[in-house]
Design an enzyme around this catalytic site. Structure first.
Site, PDB file in Angstrom:
ATOM      1  N   HIS C 210       3.734   8.761  13.609  1.00 51.22           N
ATOM      2  CA  HIS C 210       5.080   8.782  13.050  1.00 51.22           C
ATOM      3  C   HIS C 210       5.665  10.164  13.277  1.00 51.22           C
ATOM      4  O   HIS C 210       5.005  11.160  13.015  1.00 51.22           O
ATOM      5  CB  HIS C 210       5.069   8.438  11.560  1.00 51.22           C
ATOM      6  CG  HIS C 210       6.450   8.356  10.979  1.00 51.22           C
ATOM      7  ND1 HIS C 210       7.244   7.246  11.146  1.00 51.22           N
ATOM      8  CD2 HIS C 210       7.193   9.244  10.292  1.00 51.22           C
ATOM      9  CE1 HIS C 210       8.420   7.455  10.561  1.00 51.22           C
ATOM     10  NE2 HIS C 210       8.416   8.670  10.042  1.00 51.22           N
ATOM     11  N   GLY C 219      10.823   5.930   7.930  1.00 50.36           N
ATOM     12  CA  GLY C 219      11.785   5.071   8.623  1.00 50.36           C
ATOM     13  C   GLY C 219      12.338   5.683   9.885  1.00 50.36           C
ATOM     14  O   GLY C 219      11.752   6.593  10.452  1.00 50.36           O
ATOM     15  N   LEU C 245       5.189  -0.343   6.005  1.00 50.10           N
ATOM     16  CA  LEU C 245       5.725   0.564   7.006  1.00 50.10           C
ATOM     17  C   LEU C 245       5.551   2.032   6.608  1.00 50.10           C
ATOM     18  O   LEU C 245       5.983   2.441   5.533  1.00 50.10           O
ATOM     19  CB  LEU C 245       7.225   0.270   7.182  1.00 50.10           C
ATOM     20  CG  LEU C 245       7.984   1.197   8.111  1.00 50.10           C
ATOM     21  CD1 LEU C 245       7.554   1.027   9.549  1.00 50.10           C
ATOM     22  CD2 LEU C 245       9.473   0.994   7.948  1.00 50.10           C
ATOM     23  N   ASP C 246       4.945   2.816   7.471  1.00 50.74           N
ATOM     24  CA  ASP C 246       4.789   4.267   7.260  1.00 50.74           C
ATOM     25  C   ASP C 246       4.023   4.622   5.994  1.00 50.74           C
ATOM     26  O   ASP C 246       4.097   5.754   5.509  1.00 50.74           O
ATOM     27  CB  ASP C 246       6.160   4.982   7.215  1.00 50.74           C
ATOM     28  CG  ASP C 246       6.930   4.827   8.514  1.00 50.74           C
ATOM     29  OD1 ASP C 246       6.314   4.470   9.530  1.00 50.74           O
ATOM     30  OD2 ASP C 246       8.151   5.058   8.506  1.00 50.74           O
ATOM     31  N   GLU C 247       3.269   3.661   5.461  1.00 50.81           N
ATOM     32  CA  GLU C 247       2.568   3.925   4.202  1.00 50.81           C
ATOM     33  C   GLU C 247       1.055   3.886   4.348  1.00 50.81           C
ATOM     34  O   GLU C 247       0.331   4.044   3.364  1.00 50.81           O
ATOM     35  CB  GLU C 247       3.003   2.907   3.126  1.00 50.81           C
ATOM     36  CG  GLU C 247       4.461   2.953   2.745  1.00 50.81           C
ATOM     37  CD  GLU C 247       4.816   4.138   1.854  1.00 50.81           C
ATOM     38  OE1 GLU C 247       3.912   4.920   1.503  1.00 50.81           O
ATOM     39  OE2 GLU C 247       6.001   4.268   1.511  1.00 50.81           O
TER      40      GLU C 247
END
EC number: 3.5.1.10
Lengths: 301, 301, 301, 301
Positions: C210, C219, C245-247
């Site tokens: 990311h 995001g 998402l992204d976690e």
């Protein structure tokens, strides 16, 4: 052989079209009152707009003066000679060394390598991505190993065997290639001695990457020496080449943490990451005219 | 004069009460199969629970072996001598050097300083805050300047004038103070030569902070040398003191970026931040028994 | 087209021959006394020599236990099944999850990309240089742009158009390619949503890079957001992909300094350097079995 | 009790005498041609010598313009009003905001703290060493704990109990202390809400240190949140206080590596080192007039 660059997907052009009317004015000399005013006034008279200006004085009392100014000027190419003349007249009494450079004219670069690919590939790839404002026009090597990689970028590769026994002959061939053709030579882990004679005849700056945090571990085998000394950081140094081995003006340095866990081979691998980062950063700074040499040190704006 | 610590607001005790049943077992020797198994089996027999274990072998084929194990054991104080005996029997055939240390017994430390306060204060602040597991029992200085600062922490300050002409006498007084009373001597910018004789008679490890990234700029005046060489990073090195000046085993090193803008004075100021951070980190690691010396290098777990 | 790898100069083999008798044992579970002793004793019985052992307990009182042990064992391939059986018996009562892995068996990796080449090339270069212990067996992309670059490494490139309208179809084709064929999927700036269904059916870990220092700027458009917020550092995060998402659990993070001078484009360029470094580091750690997942966090030895 | 500063050994004066004839000119506004020329020409007319000049334009086409110029001028105090008038005339048509500041006039600072001493002590100690060009004239706290430490530096300590129930009363007392008396308020881990009303009435910039890498972990308990999220870096952010909590313009940020080994308490301890470094750096930059606010971002020269 045929190179395959014709089939490469389109990438952004290396020269940012927005650079067309951008120029850089770089000055150095003895500090005195009025230099910034004179230069910026002359630029304003021509209708230039200053984008950034960096100025440094080594000592307010009789020190050395350094200035780098980036500006935009409509129809730059048409008026640059007039501007150069006007600046020459205006700055005549200050006794400065100065240079006016069009940003769109990228510096032509020859990269010298031996067998290690990490620094070379990083430079080639950054140029291709359009993020390194240089024009790498040739790669010269004392080994044939990396020819395939280089030619895939559409760049000529010249294999010139070199060692102690045929240094004179090799350097003569190298000089034929570079003289008049390049503005900068980059030694990207080129494992051969560069003679004083070559430095002088090449007539352009030469940047070297040394695989240690200079002045620690001058000379050969820095990673082995680092392991033996038990240091907790290893580094790399990009510097201009002078006749004194590993003693030229330093442009960029960086380090990473290491521990007892790394073998000498591990240090070499991890160090390679620092080397490529440091060298690419130094080449970028030089090619954007952000590095000013002053004796054996540099001002990097 | 009266110190004012009696009035100081309460702070958390330096010794974490949770350390009461915590011990550390540190081993080093020639690598051989079965050491980890023997030690951990013995610990398990006593009902210990391992909290962390770090093990390193310098070379799988005939290298050196290092292990640090932290464990909790109910009623540690009551059984530690039994455990020590059992480990002695169990490890007898491996020919190792090893040590079993109770975490609650903090090392007693003498700090030697001259006029610079930054390293000293950082150690004192950290101890007072309870974040440095040491017991600073005295400060020794060849200058009176920092006495007020030190005594405000409730710690004795011994002023022992020292220079070339009276080194023997000064070291004799210093030895009287430290022998039997401290487990570690920290030279926190102590600007006097330490003789080989002192090192031997002190009989405890001595940690020094050198104000450069060793082995660059060995000896006096490293910041001036750094400025002259035009380096782009300056650093500091914490190392054990041996009879060879600036050549002892390195524990911790760190650096910061600098540029042409910093004068020698600026380098000294900014370098001071690195020095105190590096020295405090090294002292903490040593006092948590995380540093193992092996010839002229260290393993830091 | 024909790839040109046949002409490539010889490079060192990716698999270090010294890895032939090296294995890794990785355990996790509820902390309890005796686990280290049991495993190391069993290894000693088989004649193994431990090269490194890392152990961590999240909390001495009823916490979680993690251990990674690297050892050499003569004729490893011949005896590994016996060892696995013996360990199974020995560890049965501890209720642990554990794995025994031969170091010579490199993990098979599929790299998913879109148009950005920086993370992909860094992985390919490192694999070719023999410094990344992985076997990249395929590259999958929703764009054709990077096929030439990838095939020059002798690695198959599968172009699978993907967008919101044909996600199901695309993922089905991707699953056909990867199922049973790879041990790890790396999303090297793959700009498509990965569905929960795909994650489940792929059945192997998925690592994503990311382009921000998570959890800042979750995001899309993190560099634009970073510019607007005026941060002085930008970063990148490599993490395992989960349905959120992204976690997912973070493996590696790093940052670099930025200032007001950088435009959003500059941030993207400079950020790319962090992204590739962070992703390559995370992939290396995963493939050396140094990463243990524990809920939504990781232990990285 | 009596403070003991009278007995303190002499230290270098906080104000560098070399600053007597040094001034700083800071400008911001809409970018247009001729600003640098006009200002530097006016300075030259007065006989000033520029020591350093930094200029930044956010966008060459209609962006924002920022300039900071440091210069020496003989008899500065005598002529500064004339210079101010001349600059006012000269710059009238550019529509800029600008300020002319004498370097010898150090900013007067109030430090607000609660119970944590690390940021406060670092500021006090740097001021005493003469390396922070500020004049800390008072410390305000909602706890009595740190009074002894502060008064040892010869600085008044005002204990003003504050919590939700008596915020209005507390802020009123604080305003009485600071209004007209300070040029800057520094929140050095002051754990109370600052109301919009206070910000407005204080009428001076307020710098806060937030114990996370903003915008990650906004609000309370950032270290606990960092542990739960499993990040591999923790950081600190110095920013100007605005009415939006943790959303003001960022001045300085830094981070350090952490791992699974650190507990929340360890993160707090290690984070404290970053906090004090980041806050001291930001205060120094602000007090040297190197920070220019532009909407919600900063230019830091």
């Amino acid at each position: 052989m045929e190179t395959s660059t014709a089939n490469l997907p389109q990438r952004p052009p290396a020269a940012d079209p927005g650079q067309d009317n951008v120029a850089r004015l770089v000055l150095k000399g003895t500090d005195q009152s009025g230099i910034v005013a004179a230069t910026t006034d002359e630029l304003a008279r021509f209708g230039a707009n200053i984008v950034s200006l960096d100025q440094h004085t080594s000592d307010p009392a009789g020190g050395r003066f350094f200035q780098r100014t980036v500006f935009t000027l409509p129809n730059l190419s048409a008026v640059i000679e007039d501007l150069r003349g006007a600046l020459g007249t205006r700055l005549a009494n200050f006794g400065l060394e100065w240079e006016l450079i069009e940003a769109r004219k990228q510096k032509r670069v020859a990269v010298f390598v031996s067998k290690s690919d990490h620094c070379l590939l990083d430079l080639l790839w950054r140029q291709r991505r359009g993020e390194l404002p240089v024009n790498i026009t040739m790669v010269v090597s004392n080994h044939p190993d990396l020819s395939e990689d280089v030619r895939a970028f559409g760049i000529p590769y010249f294999y010139i065997p070199a060692d102690r026994s045929r240094r004179t002959e090799a350097e003569a061939r190298e000089l034929e290639l570079v003289q008049g053709n390049v503005d900068l030579i980059v030694l990207a882990r080129y494992m051969q001695i560069i003679t004083e004679d070559f430095i002088e005849q090449a007539g352009v700056p030469i940047i070297n990457i040394h695989h240690s945090f200079l002045p620690a571990f001058i000379g050969a085998g820095p990673y082995r020496k680092a392991k033996e000394r038990g240091v907790k950081l290893i580094g790399a140094t990009a510097h201009y080449v002078t006749k004194d081995l590993d003693e030229g003006p330093i442009i960029t340095q960086d380090v990473i943490n290491v521990s007892h866990r790394e073998s000498v081979t591990d240090l070499q691998r991890r160090g390679a990451d620092v080397e490529r980062r440091v060298l690419s950063t130094a080449v970028e700074a030089h090619c954007e005219d952000r590095v000013i040499r002053d004796g054996n040190v540099t001002i990097v704006f």
